[in-house]
Motif scaffolding. Structure first.
Motif, mmCIF file in Angstrom:
data_model
loop_
_atom_site.group_PDB
_atom_site.id
_atom_site.type_symbol
_atom_site.label_atom_id
_atom_site.label_comp_id
_atom_site.label_asym_id
_atom_site.label_seq_id
_atom_site.Cartn_x
_atom_site.Cartn_y
_atom_site.Cartn_z
ATOM 1 N N UNK A 45 0.887 -1.226 -0.038
ATOM 2 C CA UNK A 45 0.052 0.250 -0.117
ATOM 3 C C UNK A 45 0.785 1.330 -0.017
ATOM 4 N N UNK A 46 2.205 1.149 0.155
ATOM 5 C CA UNK A 46 3.080 2.072 0.268
ATOM 6 C C UNK A 46 3.211 3.010 -1.238
ATOM 7 N N UNK A 47 2.831 1.987 -2.314
ATOM 8 C CA UNK A 47 2.835 2.457 -3.717
ATOM 9 C C UNK A 47 2.149 3.800 -3.971
ATOM 10 N N UNK A 48 0.694 3.855 -3.585
ATOM 11 C CA UNK A 48 -0.085 4.945 -3.808
ATOM 12 C C UNK A 48 0.328 6.240 -3.252
ATOM 13 N N UNK A 49 0.780 6.341 -1.805
ATOM 14 C CA UNK A 49 0.916 7.473 -1.358
ATOM 15 C C UNK A 49 2.510 7.948 -2.059
ATOM 16 N N UNK A 50 3.185 7.172 -2.246
ATOM 17 C CA UNK A 50 4.658 7.609 -2.791
ATOM 18 C C UNK A 50 4.245 8.100 -4.331
ATOM 19 N N UNK A 51 3.273 7.487 -5.003
ATOM 20 C CA UNK A 51 2.993 7.857 -6.381
ATOM 21 C C UNK A 51 2.312 9.310 -6.283
ATOM 22 N N UNK A 52 1.491 9.605 -5.317
ATOM 23 C CA UNK A 52 0.636 10.536 -5.208
ATOM 24 C C UNK A 52 1.726 11.766 -4.740
ATOM 25 N N UNK A 53 2.576 11.439 -3.930
ATOM 26 C CA UNK A 53 3.584 12.419 -3.510
ATOM 27 C C UNK A 53 4.457 13.040 -4.692
ATOM 28 N N UNK A 54 4.983 12.140 -5.422
ATOM 29 C CA UNK A 54 5.411 12.485 -6.634
ATOM 30 C C UNK A 54 4.666 13.292 -7.693
ATOM 31 N N UNK A 55 3.490 12.849 -7.755
ATOM 32 C CA UNK A 55 2.341 13.502 -8.832
ATOM 33 C C UNK A 55 2.357 14.861 -8.368
ATOM 34 N N UNK A 56 1.966 15.183 -7.078
ATOM 35 C CA UNK A 56 1.584 16.759 -6.720
ATOM 36 C C UNK A 56 2.879 17.517 -6.590
#
Length: 574
Positions: free
Chosen positions: A238-249
């Motif tokens: 589940x760490x995938x999604x928050x890390x991805x969102x951090x990079x996106x924003x």
């Protein structure tokens, strides 16, 4: 997965090929829309050209509709391909299991095979559908959007080009750590399935001993173990999604900051910035799709390895006999036979077995618990292979026959009597699917089953519950004997198959066998000496060795083990 993909054929293969093509069409439409948006802002709104805005806007609507159509059809074709893929893998796996010998099934355990054919194949099927959709869409979207973004502004493009390697490293680390955790989770699933299977099969015993609370406690522990291992695996994934969102924003903020400055100094148009942000979103969303896909692939990798493990399992008893000789008669010969379940001669269940049985003879086998009586007869239809020596049927080594040919001539009623869902007639026809009603009735009369079958309102069309739960143990045994007789074999083996039958009925069954199976070799394993006392010869087994062979009268005079068993049973009668 490459090996499993070879199973795709026909319609499913074409649907698999068509899905990526439709996805490519969808991506091309989506990537083209932001460029039209930039033209509307820069040219149409900048020049207050309503006609240009309307034309470009209409083209955007058409492209959006085309993208919708491509996406919808891709979902439809992917579903057909995915379901077909799952069906083919499940069929291949089931067919493979049918080739397994007893030892192969023992190695995996039935509960593990059930998990592999359900949970593991479902995981693999979902991963396959994701691969032919997301894993095609994401790379093409990434490349296309990156090209469009670079053509708009090369400097701003450096932002996401820096973010991509960071995400790749993080993703690789997560996958490396998550894979063994999902393997552990699936093993816990095996244990849970075994617990459920054991409880459902033995539900009557559970009720009889009022052990429901104990079983509930065991189930809760097994379910909790699955939950804990799954949480441990998912906690990492589940760490995938928050890390991805951090990079996106972070990337969007950087683009807005630097892009805003470029607009102020006139190095970039407003429409270009709007379009560039759309491309950045597409690029990073494609990376999020990759992350989600890899999450599913991590789970499915563990499942795929378990599926392929079954497909790669080599049957311990290969069906590789040259030619197809027929079984000449029911003669049986054991020549210096040793057998070990482990394949190791230092721990043999049977040792130095030398035995000849003439065609048409009736042979009884008796011995204490664990003396390998069942193991001995399992070697005749080649349910297990000898470790050393040879077993001959009809004058030939059993390894020279095709398994189907050999087993069609050897009817075996095992200790554990199994009936299947369906009518009594359906179950009996397992012995011979082309049997006539007259043949069925004749076999049932010989097995002393006809009378109780006719006592049911629907007779031979009576529906059996799963496992034959609506008949008694003795009735089940007699149905299994009748099923074996319908094969009209050269050899009949009854492995303690009349233990639940009263002595009078047992006597009638033996009388029917003598009358109607005079030319058939009959082997009877029994605990009651009365069941084998009139056999042509009786084999006494002791600790995997033949202790004595002779008639009832000879053994009573010369064999201490046989005499002790007889006297203890006579005391019980008295």
């Amino acid at each position: 997965m490459r090996e499993l993909l070879k199973l795709l054929r026909g319609k499913y293969l074409w649907m698999t090929i068509l899905t990526p093509i439709l996805i490519i069409g969808e991506v091309i439409m989506e990537v083209s829309i932001p460029r039209l948006m930039a033209d509307i802002v820069n040219v149409g709104i900048g020049n207050k050209d309503i006609g240009y805005v309307a034309t470009r806007g209409g083209l955007m609507v058409v492209m959006a509709l085309l993208s919708l159509c491509f996406g919808a059809f891709a979902g439809w074709t992917a579903s057909i391909a995915g379901m077909g893929f799952g069906k083919e893998v499940r069929k291949k796996m089931f067919y493979r299991i049918q080739d397994f010998s007893f030892s192969n099934v023992d190695r995996f355990s039935p509960s593990s095979l059930i998990t592999r054919m359900t949970t593991d194949i479902t995981n693999t099927q979902n991963a396959f559908m994701m691969v032919i959709r997301m894993m095609v869409r994401a790379p093409i979207m990434f490349v296309s959007a990156s090209i469009m973004a670079i053509t708009l502004n090369g400097e701003l493009s450096l932002i996401f080009l820096i973010a991509v390697p960071i995400l790749g490293v993080v993703l690789a680390l997560i996958i490396k750590e998550a894979y063994p955790r999902f393997q552990s989770m699936l093993k816990r699933f095996d244990f849970l399935n075994a617990k459920i299977q054991e409880n459902l099969i033995g539900i009557r015993v559970v009720k009889a001993f009022v052990r429901g609370d104990y079983e509930n406690e065991g189930f809760e522990k097994a379910a909790a173990a699955v939950r804990d291992t799954q949480k441990r695996a998912e906690r990492l994934v589940v760490l995938n999604m928050p890390i991805m969102q951090l990079m996106v924003y972070s990337c969007i903020l950087a683009v807005l900051w630097l892009g805003g400055k470029m607009i102020v100094v006139g190095d970039m148009g407003t429409g270009d910035l709007v379009s560039f942000i759309s491309y950045v979103n597409q690029i990073l969303m494609s990376l999020m799709m990759v992350a989600m896909s890899f999450t599913m692939l991590v789970i499915s990798k563990a499942s795929v390895s378990r599926i392929v493990e079954v497909l790669h399992e080599t049957p311990d008893i290969p069906d590789d006999a040259e030619g197809d000789p027929q079984v000449a008669d029911g003669s049986i010969e054991f020549d210096k036979v040793c057998f070990s379940y482990k394949g190791d001669l230092s721990s043999c269940a049977l040792r130095d077995i030398n035995l000849k049985i003439a065609s048409g003879e009736t042979v009884g086998i008796i011995g204490g618990t664990g003396s390998s009586k069942s193991t001995l007869v399992h070697l005749i239809p080649r349910l297990y292979d000898v470790t050393s020596g040879s077993v001959k049927v009809g004058g030939r080594d059993v390894r020279e026959y095709k398994q189907e040919t050999l087993r069609n001539e050897v009817a075996m009623v095992l200790q554990k009597n199994v009936l299947f869902t369906g009518t009594i007639r359906d179950n009996l026809k397992w012995g011979n699917k082309d049997a006539t009603d007259e043949e069925i009735i004749e076999a049932c009369k010989a097995a002393q089953a006809h009378d109780f079958i006719m006592s049911f309102p629907r007779g031979y069309d009576t529906e059996m519950g799963q496992g034959g739960v609506n008949v008694s143990g003795g009735q089940k045994q007699r149905l299994c004997i009748a099923r074996a007789l319908l094969k009209k074999p050269k050899i009949v083996i009854l492995d303690d198959s009349t233990s639940a039958v009263d002595t009078a009925t047992d006597s009638k069954i033996r009388e029917a066998f003598r009358r109607e199976l005079a030319d058939t070799t009959t082997i009877i394993i029994a605990q009651r000496i009365s069941s084998i006392s009139d056999a042509d010869k009786i084999i006494v087994l002791d600790n995997g060795r033949i202790n004595a062979v002779g008639t009832h009268e000879e053994l009573m005079k010369n064999n201490e083990i046989y005499r002790e068993v007889y006297e203890s049973q006579q005391k019980g009668v008295a």
